[in-house]
Design a protein around this motif. Structure first.
Motif, PDB file in Angstrom:
ATOM      1  N   TYR A  82      38.741  29.085  27.242  1.00  0.00           N
ATOM      2  CA  TYR A  82      38.778  30.148  28.238  1.00  0.00           C
ATOM      3  C   TYR A  82      37.334  30.574  28.521  1.00  0.00           C
ATOM      4  O   TYR A  82      36.560  30.800  27.595  1.00  0.00           O
ATOM      5  N   THR A  83      36.982  30.670  29.779  1.00  0.00           N
ATOM      6  CA  THR A  83      35.609  31.024  30.133  1.00  0.00           C
ATOM      7  C   THR A  83      35.489  32.460  30.639  1.00  0.00           C
ATOM      8  O   THR A  83      34.377  32.976  30.784  1.00  0.00           O
ATOM      9  N   LYS A  84      36.621  33.096  30.902  1.00  0.00           N
ATOM     10  CA  LYS A  84      36.587  34.493  31.357  1.00  0.00           C
ATOM     11  C   LYS A  84      36.423  35.420  30.167  1.00  0.00           C
ATOM     12  O   LYS A  84      36.947  35.165  29.077  1.00  0.00           O
ATOM     13  N   GLY A  85      35.685  36.527  30.365  1.00  0.00           N
ATOM     14  CA  GLY A  85      35.461  37.500  29.298  1.00  0.00           C
ATOM     15  C   GLY A  85      36.665  38.401  29.090  1.00  0.00           C
ATOM     16  O   GLY A  85      37.522  38.551  29.969  1.00  0.00           O
ATOM     17  N   CYS A  86      36.723  39.028  27.924  1.00  0.00           N
ATOM     18  CA  CYS A  86      37.861  39.893  27.581  1.00  0.00           C
ATOM     19  C   CYS A  86      37.833  41.227  28.324  1.00  0.00           C
ATOM     20  O   CYS A  86      38.885  41.826  28.550  1.00  0.00           O
ATOM     21  N   VAL A  87      36.630  41.710  28.686  1.00  0.00           N
ATOM     22  CA  VAL A  87      36.542  42.978  29.420  1.00  0.00           C
ATOM     23  C   VAL A  87      37.187  42.852  30.804  1.00  0.00           C
ATOM     24  O   VAL A  87      38.071  43.642  31.159  1.00  0.00           O
ATOM     25  N   PRO A  88      36.795  41.857  31.643  1.00  0.00           N
ATOM     26  CA  PRO A  88      37.477  41.711  32.937  1.00  0.00           C
ATOM     27  C   PRO A  88      38.946  41.343  32.816  1.00  0.00           C
ATOM     28  O   PRO A  88      39.765  41.767  33.645  1.00  0.00           O
ATOM     29  N   GLN A  89      39.319  40.592  31.782  1.00  0.00           N
ATOM     30  CA  GLN A  89      40.730  40.240  31.583  1.00  0.00           C
ATOM     31  C   GLN A  89      41.548  41.476  31.205  1.00  0.00           C
ATOM     32  O   GLN A  89      42.696  41.623  31.631  1.00  0.00           O
ATOM     33  N   PHE A  90      40.947  42.374  30.418  1.00  0.00           N
ATOM     34  CA  PHE A  90      41.621  43.632  30.072  1.00  0.00           C
ATOM     35  C   PHE A  90      41.808  44.494  31.314  1.00  0.00           C
ATOM     36  O   PHE A  90      42.865  45.108  31.505  1.00  0.00           O
ATOM     37  N   GLU A  91      40.778  44.547  32.172  1.00  0.00           N
ATOM     38  CA  GLU A  91      40.883  45.307  33.423  1.00  0.00           C
ATOM     39  C   GLU A  91      42.007  44.756  34.295  1.00  0.00           C
ATOM     40  O   GLU A  91      42.789  45.520  34.872  1.00  0.00           O
ATOM     41  N   LYS A  92      42.102  43.430  34.370  1.00  0.00           N
ATOM     42  CA  LYS A  92      43.151  42.784  35.167  1.00  0.00           C
ATOM     43  C   LYS A  92      44.527  43.102  34.585  1.00  0.00           C
ATOM     44  O   LYS A  92      45.476  43.422  35.323  1.00  0.00           O
ATOM     45  N   TRP A  93      44.642  43.026  33.259  1.00  0.00           N
ATOM     46  CA  TRP A  93      45.922  43.329  32.601  1.00  0.00           C
ATOM     47  C   TRP A  93      46.324  44.775  32.863  1.00  0.00           C
ATOM     48  O   TRP A  93      47.497  45.073  33.099  1.00  0.00           O
ATOM     49  N   LEU A  94      45.346  45.684  32.820  1.00  0.00           N
ATOM     50  CA  LEU A  94      45.616  47.105  33.040  1.00  0.00           C
ATOM     51  C   LEU A  94      46.120  47.348  34.462  1.00  0.00           C
ATOM     52  O   LEU A  94      47.057  48.132  34.671  1.00  0.00           O
ATOM     53  N   GLN A  95      45.519  46.672  35.431  1.00  0.00           N
ATOM     54  CA  GLN A  95      45.941  46.815  36.828  1.00  0.00           C
ATOM     55  C   GLN A  95      47.340  46.239  37.030  1.00  0.00           C
ATOM     56  O   GLN A  95      48.159  46.822  37.747  1.00  0.00           O
ATOM     57  N   ASP A  96      47.625  45.106  36.380  1.00  0.00           N
ATOM     58  CA  ASP A  96      48.940  44.462  36.535  1.00  0.00           C
ATOM     59  C   ASP A  96      50.054  45.257  35.860  1.00  0.00           C
ATOM     60  O   ASP A  96      51.223  45.166  36.254  1.00  0.00           O
ATOM     61  N   ASN A  97      49.710  46.017  34.823  1.00  0.00           N
ATOM     62  CA  ASN A  97      50.727  46.747  34.053  1.00  0.00           C
ATOM     63  C   ASN A  97      50.513  48.264  34.125  1.00  0.00           C
ATOM     64  O   ASN A  97      50.896  48.986  33.192  1.00  0.00           O
ATOM     65  N   LEU A  98      49.916  48.714  35.231  1.00  0.00           N
ATOM     66  CA  LEU A  98      49.567  50.129  35.367  1.00  0.00           C
ATOM     67  C   LEU A  98      50.791  51.037  35.282  1.00  0.00           C
ATOM     68  O   LEU A  98      50.749  52.092  34.645  1.00  0.00           O
TER      69      LEU A  98
END
Length: 247
Positions: A196-212
């Motif tokens: 995986y080349t994506k960082g955990c900070v942007p992935q966490f932000e994406k997860w938060l938006q998807d599960n807001l």
């Protein structure tokens, strides 16, 4: 409610103390400060301690009609509610600062990856769950003495990443713990195939938006339970004082 809080508190405290005993911390208290990163056991101990204190105060206060303990319960619960509300507002207002702190927190724990098994498991779980690697990318693992790409690094894991950064093959039943070896020596296009080349900070932000909606619902539910507990305790205090005043 208070009895359930006590049970949860004792359970969390028990898990935390058991984990420390397994790591030998209880036999060498000074080792608590040796870890450079975050020890997940602290989370169990702090949450368990707060739950137990709240549950004890509320339960004994209600059974013994002790207004001091009931007032303590409602005030303590009110302080926690206020702190949660403040943290939520500050997180919304200072989003960039929170992101920087999260980046610093993750990188600090990357440095201590091999120092504590619980921390290592927490990082591995995070990277596997969010399909990420490092804070903002796989190169953040250069901060770890075992994974950095310097010529002086004699480790076999040099220029690699932990196995939790590797993309998963559904056909594989056994985890290949060496899949991250030399991964960062490959061209970026080839890296995307194996890790995986994506960082955990942007992935966490994406997860938060998807599960807001779910996250907001959980926080609202917790807030309502806290408000209900405060009102119930205050109502019980009023009833006790009214009965005592009529004597």
């Amino acid at each position: 409610m208070t009895g359930f809080l006590q049970f949860l508190g004792i359970t969390f405290l028990g898990i935390g103390l058991w984990a420390w005993n397994e790591k030998g911390v209880l036999s060498n208290i000074s080792s608590i400060t040796d870890l450079g990163g975050f020890d997940p056991v602290w989370l169990f101990l702090v949450v368990g301690g707060v739950m137990f204190i709240l549950g004890f105060a509320g339960c004994i206060g209600a059974l013994r009609e002790n207004t001091f303990l009931l007032k303590f319960f409602s005030v303590f619960l009110g302080i926690i509610f206020f702190l949660e509300l403040t943290a939520g507002v500050l997180a919304f207002v200072f989003k960039d600062w929170i992101k920087d702190q999260l980046y610093f927190f993750i990188n600090n724990n990357i440095r201590a990856y091999r120092d504590d098994i619980d921390l290592q498991n927490l990082i591995d779980f995070t990277q596997e769950y969010w399909q990420c690697c490092g804070a903002f990318g796989a190169d953040d693992w250069n901060l770890n003495i075992y994974f950095n790409c310097t010529d002086s690094n004699a480790s076999r894991e040099r220029c690699g990443v932990p196995f939790s950064c590797c993309t998963k093959d559904p056909a594989e039943d056994v985890i290949n713990t060496q899949c991250g070896y030399d991964a960062r020596q490959k061209p970026e296009v080839d890296q995307q195939i194996v890790i995986y080349t994506k960082g955990c900070v942007p992935q966490f932000e994406k997860w938060l938006q998807d599960n807001l909606t779910i996250v907001a619902g959980i926080f609202i539910g917790i807030a309502l339970l806290q408000i209900f507990g405060i009102c119930l305790a205050q109502n019980l205090v009023s009833d006790i004082e009214a009965v005592r005043a009529s004597w």
